[in-house]
Write a protein that holds these residues in place. Structure first.
Motif, PDB file in Angstrom:
ATOM      1  N   ILE A 156       0.800  -1.146   0.009  1.00 41.33           N
ATOM      2  CA  ILE A 156      -0.117   0.230  -0.093  1.00 41.33           C
ATOM      3  C   ILE A 156       0.846   1.330   0.091  1.00 41.33           C
ATOM      4  N   THR A 157       2.090   1.165   0.670  1.00 43.41           N
ATOM      5  CA  THR A 157       2.924   2.319   0.810  1.00 43.41           C
ATOM      6  C   THR A 157       4.001   2.415  -0.137  1.00 43.41           C
ATOM      7  N   SER A 158       4.292   1.312  -1.051  1.00 43.57           N
ATOM      8  CA  SER A 158       5.544   1.414  -1.990  1.00 43.57           C
ATOM      9  C   SER A 158       5.115   0.695  -3.150  1.00 43.57           C
ATOM     10  N   PRO A 159       5.757   0.908  -4.383  1.00 39.89           N
ATOM     11  CA  PRO A 159       5.494   0.264  -5.560  1.00 39.89           C
ATOM     12  C   PRO A 159       5.856  -1.186  -5.668  1.00 39.89           C
ATOM     13  N   ILE A 160       5.103  -2.093  -4.618  1.00 36.65           N
ATOM     14  CA  ILE A 160       5.596  -3.398  -4.942  1.00 36.65           C
ATOM     15  C   ILE A 160       4.111  -4.165  -5.033  1.00 36.65           C
ATOM     16  N   LYS A 161       4.236  -5.393  -5.651  1.00 34.16           N
ATOM     17  CA  LYS A 161       3.056  -6.304  -5.424  1.00 34.16           C
ATOM     18  C   LYS A 161       3.716  -7.636  -4.966  1.00 34.16           C
ATOM     19  N   TYR A 162       2.910  -8.566  -4.570  1.00 36.35           N
ATOM     20  CA  TYR A 162       3.196  -9.914  -3.795  1.00 36.35           C
ATOM     21  C   TYR A 162       2.496 -10.970  -4.033  1.00 36.35           C
ATOM     22  N   GLU A 163       3.002 -12.335  -3.875  1.00 40.33           N
ATOM     23  CA  GLU A 163       2.139 -13.453  -3.986  1.00 40.33           C
ATOM     24  C   GLU A 163       2.470 -14.207  -2.717  1.00 40.33           C
ATOM     25  N   PHE A 164       1.734 -14.611  -1.994  1.00 42.62           N
ATOM     26  CA  PHE A 164       2.033 -15.354  -0.664  1.00 42.62           C
ATOM     27  C   PHE A 164       1.305 -16.750  -0.796  1.00 42.62           C
ATOM     28  N   ASP A 165       2.369 -17.899  -0.838  1.00 49.12           N
ATOM     29  CA  ASP A 165       1.687 -18.914  -0.911  1.00 49.12           C
ATOM     30  C   ASP A 165       2.232 -20.144   0.124  1.00 49.12           C
ATOM     31  N   SER A 166       1.660 -20.217   0.974  1.00 49.33           N
ATOM     32  CA  SER A 166       2.078 -21.092   2.216  1.00 49.33           C
ATOM     33  C   SER A 166       3.405 -20.439   2.840  1.00 49.33           C
ATOM     34  N   LYS A 167       4.539 -20.928   2.585  1.00 50.47           N
ATOM     35  CA  LYS A 167       5.780 -20.427   3.064  1.00 50.47           C
ATOM     36  C   LYS A 167       6.610 -19.933   2.093  1.00 50.47           C
ATOM     37  N   ASN A 168       6.105 -19.407   0.788  1.00 51.41           N
ATOM     38  CA  ASN A 168       6.799 -18.828  -0.357  1.00 51.41           C
ATOM     39  C   ASN A 168       6.119 -17.653  -0.617  1.00 51.41           C
ATOM     40  N   VAL A 169       7.077 -16.514  -0.466  1.00 48.28           N
ATOM     41  CA  VAL A 169       6.479 -15.186  -0.895  1.00 48.28           C
ATOM     42  C   VAL A 169       7.284 -14.784  -2.223  1.00 48.28           C
ATOM     43  N   THR A 170       6.557 -14.133  -3.309  1.00 47.58           N
ATOM     44  CA  THR A 170       7.437 -13.493  -4.332  1.00 47.58           C
ATOM     45  C   THR A 170       6.924 -12.124  -4.389  1.00 47.58           C
ATOM     46  N   ILE A 171       7.877 -11.242  -4.599  1.00 47.43           N
ATOM     47  CA  ILE A 171       7.820  -9.758  -4.506  1.00 47.43           C
ATOM     48  C   ILE A 171       8.168  -9.228  -5.962  1.00 47.43           C
ATOM     49  N   TRP A 172       7.402  -8.488  -6.712  1.00 50.87           N
ATOM     50  CA  TRP A 172       8.129  -7.722  -7.809  1.00 50.87           C
ATOM     51  C   TRP A 172       7.570  -6.178  -7.782  1.00 50.87           C
ATOM     52  N   TYR A 173       7.929  -5.592  -8.713  1.00 51.41           N
ATOM     53  CA  TYR A 173       7.750  -4.127  -8.905  1.00 51.41           C
ATOM     54  C   TYR A 173       6.643  -3.731  -9.544  1.00 51.41           C
ATOM     55  N   ASN A 174       5.874  -2.774  -8.866  1.00 52.10           N
ATOM     56  CA  ASN A 174       4.470  -2.396  -9.469  1.00 52.10           C
ATOM     57  C   ASN A 174       4.661  -1.207 -10.033  1.00 52.10           C
ATOM     58  N   PRO A 175       4.830  -0.886 -11.303  1.00 52.92           N
ATOM     59  CA  PRO A 175       4.775   0.532 -11.804  1.00 52.92           C
ATOM     60  C   PRO A 175       3.516   1.200 -11.810  1.00 52.92           C
ATOM     61  N   LYS A 176       2.295   0.428 -11.612  1.00 48.16           N
ATOM     62  CA  LYS A 176       1.210   1.156 -11.740  1.00 48.16           C
ATOM     63  C   LYS A 176       0.911   1.863 -10.389  1.00 48.16           C
ATOM     64  N   PHE A 177       1.747   1.555  -9.304  1.00 45.38           N
ATOM     65  CA  PHE A 177       1.470   2.196  -8.160  1.00 45.38           C
ATOM     66  C   PHE A 177       1.245   3.632  -8.250  1.00 45.38           C
ATOM     67  N   TYR A 178       2.093   4.339  -8.852  1.00 44.21           N
ATOM     68  CA  TYR A 178       2.150   5.978  -8.882  1.00 44.21           C
ATOM     69  C   TYR A 178       0.946   6.277 -10.065  1.00 44.21           C
ATOM     70  N   ASP A 179       0.278   5.613 -10.666  1.00 41.82           N
ATOM     71  CA  ASP A 179      -0.870   5.988 -11.273  1.00 41.82           C
ATOM     72  C   ASP A 179      -1.997   6.255 -10.491  1.00 41.82           C
ATOM     73  N   SER A 180      -2.125   5.459  -9.242  1.00 32.80           N
ATOM     74  CA  SER A 180      -3.092   5.515  -8.458  1.00 32.80           C
ATOM     75  C   SER A 180      -2.751   6.399  -7.393  1.00 32.80           C
ATOM     76  N   ASN A 181      -1.605   6.939  -7.279  1.00 24.81           N
ATOM     77  CA  ASN A 181      -1.116   7.901  -6.237  1.00 24.81           C
ATOM     78  C   ASN A 181      -1.061   9.455  -6.462  1.00 24.81           C
TER      79      ASN A 181
END
Length: 367
Positions: free
Chosen positions: A342-367
């Motif tokens: 919510i506070t930075s341009p990242i998105k994530y997927e959380f599956d059990s004990k694995n987390v994937t993080i990637w850059y979210n360029p659309k973050f700035y479009d909505s802020n």
């Protein structure tokens, strides 16, 4: 009087002891060598009954029933302990049952330790508090291990650490306290300090909160550095990669940071001493409120992995340089990830004990 002291010790372990009760307890402890020995052994035995790596505590009532089933109800031993009720159950049951389990099961396979040593291993996703034979207390962080003798030597008190721990050392100038860990040896006589020395991280770090300590690099002569309160000493490893090169590699472009071989001097490429640091930033991991201050996500990800027992994979390198500040209080990992997204341009997927993080360029479009 002894039963009153037992109650105070129980409250001390449970964390519910008041300041006034703590003063009363330690005045009693310091009154004689016998009291020191009784206190340290009682606390050690009682802590063994806490479930390793879990929040559940020892059930004294069940322990008492199991113990009483084993004893002859007409025996003098039973009558003596019965008068102490549940308190007696905790201490005697810990002695009969917990001590052997602790000494044998918690010593890792292949570790050549004598029967006079105890090793406490703390799994990922957990924390632990240990009271040493001299009454010193140690908070041990996730993914760490500490070994120490059942009884300290007359001339010194030495523990061995792999990982991170916060030490609150009982003052004894005649018997210095040593922490031996990867690359360094810390000497204290009575003080509070934090040592972070994970094999998979690019640095070894010591933070002094109170008192004075001396730090030596292992197998390096004439290299003692005396630290004062609010100082941070960092040794950057020569053989390890930087912050983002632990388990959360950027799409596996870089190999995991190698673990330093045991008994080989640590290769250091840089030594840095910083004064006037906020020590709570480095020690609050042990408290209910965890303080994060200008922490780059590359390093924060390593801490989150250990704190929540997950694997974090960062798909976009630029995410590693995002910096965060804030305070976490009993939040679960999903809550933390939600706040970060919510506070930075990242998105994530959380599956059990694995987390994937990637850059979210659309973050700035909505802020």
């Amino acid at each position: 009087m002894k039963s009153d002291i037992d109650l105070l010790i129980l409250d001390y372990i449970d964390g519910s002891i008041t300041k006034e009760q703590e003063v009363e307890l330690f005045e009693w402890v310091e009154a004689s060598e016998q009291n020191v020995e009784y206190f340290s052994q009682s606390v050690a035995y009682l802590e063994l009954t806490y479930t390793s790596g879990k929040s559940e505590k020892y059930n004294a009532e069940k322990g008492w029933k199991r113990l009483s089933d084993k004893l002859n109800k007409r025996s003098i031993l039973f009558q003596m302990w019965q008068s102490y009720g549940k308190i007696a159950a905790v201490f005697l049951f810990a002695f009969l049952m917990g001590y052997g389990v602790f000494r044998y099961e918690l010593i890792p396979a292949g570790e050549q330790l004598s029967q006079d040593y105890i090793t406490t291993e703390v799994p990922l996703g957990s924390k632990s508090v240990v009271t040493l034979p001299d009454g010193s207390r140690v908070w041990i962080n996730a993914g760490s291990a500490m070994s120490y003798p059942v009884k300290f030597d007359e001339n010194h008190r030495t523990v061995k650490l792999e990982g991170e721990a916060f030490f609150d050392v009982v003052t004894n100038r005649k018997r210095p306290f040593f922490v031996e860990t990867e690359g360094i040896k810390v000497k204290a006589t009575g003080t509070q300090f934090n040592v972070r020395a994970y094999a998979d991280e690019a640095f070894v770090e010591t933070i002094l909160v109170k008192g004075e300590i001396a730090v030596n690099r292992t197998n390096v002569t004439d290299d003692e550095l005396v630290m004062h309160p609010n100082q941070k000493l960092t040794l950057y490893k020569d053989q390890a990669k930087k912050e983002h090169a632990a388990h959360h590699d950027v799409e596996k472009e870089e190999a995991e940071a190698p673990k330093a071989p045991k008994n080989i001097p640590l290769k250091v490429k840089k030594v840095e001493l910083t004064s006037n640091v906020r020590t709570d930033i480095y020690t609050s991991w042990k408290d209910r409120e965890w303080i994060i201050f200008k922490e780059k996500f590359g390093m924060l990800a390593q801490k989150l992995e250990k704190r929540y027992d997950v694997k974090i994979k960062i798909k976009d390198r630029q995410v590693c340089d995002f910096a965060y500040s804030g305070t976490l209080k009993d939040e679960n990992l999903k809550d933390v990830l939600d706040v970060l997204s919510i506070t930075s341009p990242i998105k994530y997927e959380f599956d059990s004990k694995n987390v994937t993080i990637w850059y979210n360029p659309k973050f700035y479009d909505s802020n």
